[in-house]
Design a protein around this motif. Sequence first.
Motif, PDB file in Angstrom:
ATOM      1  N   PRO A   1       8.022  -4.777   5.929  1.00 24.15           N
ATOM      2  CA  PRO A   1       7.157  -5.613   4.797  1.00 24.15           C
ATOM      3  C   PRO A   1       5.931  -5.064   4.616  1.00 24.15           C
ATOM      4  O   PRO A   1       5.166  -4.357   5.396  1.00 24.15           O
ATOM      5  CB  PRO A   1       7.024  -7.156   5.525  1.00 24.15           C
ATOM      6  N   PRO A   2       5.211  -5.240   3.421  1.00 17.09           N
ATOM      7  CA  PRO A   2       3.853  -4.962   3.071  1.00 17.09           C
ATOM      8  C   PRO A   2       3.117  -5.365   4.292  1.00 17.09           C
ATOM      9  O   PRO A   2       3.009  -6.644   4.392  1.00 17.09           O
ATOM     10  CB  PRO A   2       3.681  -5.517   1.646  1.00 17.09           C
ATOM     11  N   ALA A   3       1.985  -4.551   4.525  1.00 17.91           N
ATOM     12  CA  ALA A   3       0.932  -4.662   5.187  1.00 17.91           C
ATOM     13  C   ALA A   3      -0.259  -3.926   4.862  1.00 17.91           C
ATOM     14  O   ALA A   3      -0.447  -2.890   4.212  1.00 17.91           O
ATOM     15  CB  ALA A   3       1.121  -4.338   6.686  1.00 17.91           C
ATOM     16  N   GLY A   4      -1.483  -4.214   5.493  1.00 17.05           N
ATOM     17  CA  GLY A   4      -2.608  -3.642   5.082  1.00 17.05           C
ATOM     18  C   GLY A   4      -3.321  -3.941   3.715  1.00 17.05           C
ATOM     19  O   GLY A   4      -2.769  -4.644   2.994  1.00 17.05           O
ATOM     20  N   PRO A   5      -4.675  -3.423   3.645  1.00 17.16           N
ATOM     21  CA  PRO A   5      -5.197  -3.695   2.367  1.00 17.16           C
ATOM     22  C   PRO A   5      -4.586  -3.439   0.905  1.00 17.16           C
ATOM     23  O   PRO A   5      -4.772  -3.850   0.030  1.00 17.16           O
ATOM     24  CB  PRO A   5      -6.644  -3.122   2.362  1.00 17.16           C
ATOM     25  N   ASP A   6      -3.983  -2.350   1.057  1.00 19.12           N
ATOM     26  CA  ASP A   6      -3.014  -1.752  -0.214  1.00 19.12           C
ATOM     27  C   ASP A   6      -1.546  -2.275   0.045  1.00 19.12           C
ATOM     28  O   ASP A   6      -0.729  -1.843  -0.878  1.00 19.12           O
ATOM     29  CB  ASP A   6      -3.069  -0.089  -0.234  1.00 19.12           C
ATOM     30  N   ARG A   7      -1.138  -3.232   0.868  1.00 15.91           N
ATOM     31  CA  ARG A   7       0.163  -3.964   0.905  1.00 15.91           C
ATOM     32  C   ARG A   7       1.274  -2.653   0.859  1.00 15.91           C
ATOM     33  O   ARG A   7       2.244  -2.685   0.340  1.00 15.91           O
ATOM     34  CB  ARG A   7       0.456  -4.741  -0.271  1.00 15.91           C
TER      35      ARG A   7
END
Length: 149
Positions: free
Chosen positions: A60-66
Amino acid sequence: MTMRIEPVDERTLHDWREVHNVIIPNAALSVEEVRERIGQNHLTVAYVDDTLVGCATVRPPAGPDRTATVIVRVLAAHRRRGYGQRFYESELARAYELGAGAIETVVLVTNVDGVRFAQSRAFVEVDRYFPEDGSAAFLTMRLDGGDRK
């Protein structure tokens, strides 16, 4: 021949594990480790008719930029027939459905076909991970221009 993609469950987790462990022998997973991953990631297996051809992981998307990670593995005997492309497109769509703003993949450096496949789809190397046991490195590759605003 019809390709079908199924989510991994108790019935298909052994197939997912088989493909993973054939393609990434230096990071082989146990059944319990696959079960753990089912709870963390979107895992799928691909079949052509009733023949197992591959497995995939979408983190799954993670972090500030997904950033989402999309990893598609196709057994060597089934490559260069378009299955990898169809499977990749399906899993990439899943990553964007989950809200990905950027896409990465991880490829074992010795998987020459996998590296070529990623490069031909505009992935560029952004990092290398060297396992402590001294086995082959893993490449983290980012989809160049893959950011969606």
